[in-house]
Design a protein around this motif. Structure first.
Motif, PDB file in Angstrom:
ATOM      1  N   UNK A 116     -22.969  24.322   7.616  1.00 32.04           N
ATOM      2  CA  UNK A 116     -24.321  23.873   7.384  1.00 32.04           C
ATOM      3  C   UNK A 116     -24.672  24.018   5.838  1.00 32.04           C
ATOM      4  N   UNK A 117     -24.238  25.036   5.052  1.00 32.25           N
ATOM      5  CA  UNK A 117     -24.299  25.278   3.868  1.00 32.25           C
ATOM      6  C   UNK A 117     -23.614  23.804   3.053  1.00 32.25           C
ATOM      7  N   UNK A 118     -22.269  23.641   3.402  1.00 32.38           N
ATOM      8  CA  UNK A 118     -21.751  22.314   2.951  1.00 32.38           C
ATOM      9  C   UNK A 118     -22.651  21.119   3.139  1.00 32.38           C
ATOM     10  N   UNK A 119     -23.051  20.837   4.179  1.00 33.33           N
ATOM     11  CA  UNK A 119     -23.905  19.575   4.624  1.00 33.33           C
ATOM     12  C   UNK A 119     -24.885  19.460   3.613  1.00 33.33           C
ATOM     13  N   UNK A 120     -25.682  20.466   3.585  1.00 34.32           N
ATOM     14  CA  UNK A 120     -27.062  20.434   2.814  1.00 34.32           C
ATOM     15  C   UNK A 120     -26.633  20.238   1.335  1.00 34.32           C
ATOM     16  N   UNK A 121     -25.655  20.845   0.696  1.00 30.21           N
ATOM     17  CA  UNK A 121     -25.181  20.769  -0.658  1.00 30.21           C
ATOM     18  C   UNK A 121     -24.839  19.340  -0.834  1.00 30.21           C
ATOM     19  N   UNK A 122     -23.917  18.874   0.076  1.00 33.23           N
ATOM     20  CA  UNK A 122     -23.411  17.545   0.115  1.00 33.23           C
ATOM     21  C   UNK A 122     -24.634  16.526  -0.182  1.00 33.23           C
ATOM     22  N   UNK A 167     -30.544  20.019  -7.195  1.00 37.27           N
ATOM     23  CA  UNK A 167     -29.153  19.929  -7.923  1.00 37.27           C
ATOM     24  C   UNK A 167     -29.033  21.343  -8.586  1.00 37.27           C
ATOM     25  N   UNK A 168     -30.427  21.897  -9.005  1.00 34.01           N
ATOM     26  CA  UNK A 168     -30.466  23.320  -9.305  1.00 34.01           C
ATOM     27  C   UNK A 168     -29.638  24.342  -8.276  1.00 34.01           C
ATOM     28  N   UNK A 169     -30.110  24.133  -7.222  1.00 34.68           N
ATOM     29  CA  UNK A 169     -29.628  24.851  -5.847  1.00 34.68           C
ATOM     30  C   UNK A 169     -28.081  24.904  -5.633  1.00 34.68           C
ATOM     31  N   UNK A 170     -27.672  23.634  -5.854  1.00 35.26           N
ATOM     32  CA  UNK A 170     -26.173  23.223  -5.715  1.00 35.26           C
ATOM     33  C   UNK A 170     -25.376  24.092  -7.005  1.00 35.26           C
ATOM     34  N   UNK A 171     -25.964  23.989  -8.137  1.00 34.23           N
ATOM     35  CA  UNK A 171     -25.391  24.612  -9.309  1.00 34.23           C
ATOM     36  C   UNK A 171     -25.398  26.355  -8.915  1.00 34.23           C
ATOM     37  N   UNK A 172     -26.242  26.682  -8.535  1.00 38.67           N
ATOM     38  CA  UNK A 172     -26.655  28.095  -8.178  1.00 38.67           C
ATOM     39  C   UNK A 172     -25.339  28.449  -7.071  1.00 38.67           C
TER      40      UNK A 172
END
Length: 69
Positions: A46-52, A4-9
């Motif tokens: 790709x970034x969208x999929x990982x974050x989702x 979750x921290x990675x998504x917040x970043x």
């Protein structure tokens, strides 16, 4: 992107800070914002999929936690 921290970043790169006061609502709002970033072409698929995937996992864990209280 694993936490979750990675998504917040990721959001922080765009000046987006999300805090509603309820963790479940925060995650749901993050999902909406993430979709808008991807639709606007600001992040790649790709970034969208990982974050989702991270957000969906956290959402599921939070639902389980809140049901247990």
């Amino acid at each position: 992107m694993k936490t979750m921290y990675d998504v917040q970043q990721l959001f922080k790169r765009f000046g987006i800070f999300i805090y509603v006061g309820n963790r479940l609502w925060d995650i749901e709002l993050m999902m909406i914002e993430l979709k808008q970033l991807e639709e606007a072409g600001l992040i790649d698929k790709q970034e969208y999929i990982k974050a989702m995937l991270v957000l969906k996992r956290e959402h599921h864990l939070e639902e389980d936690y809140q049901e247990g209280q």
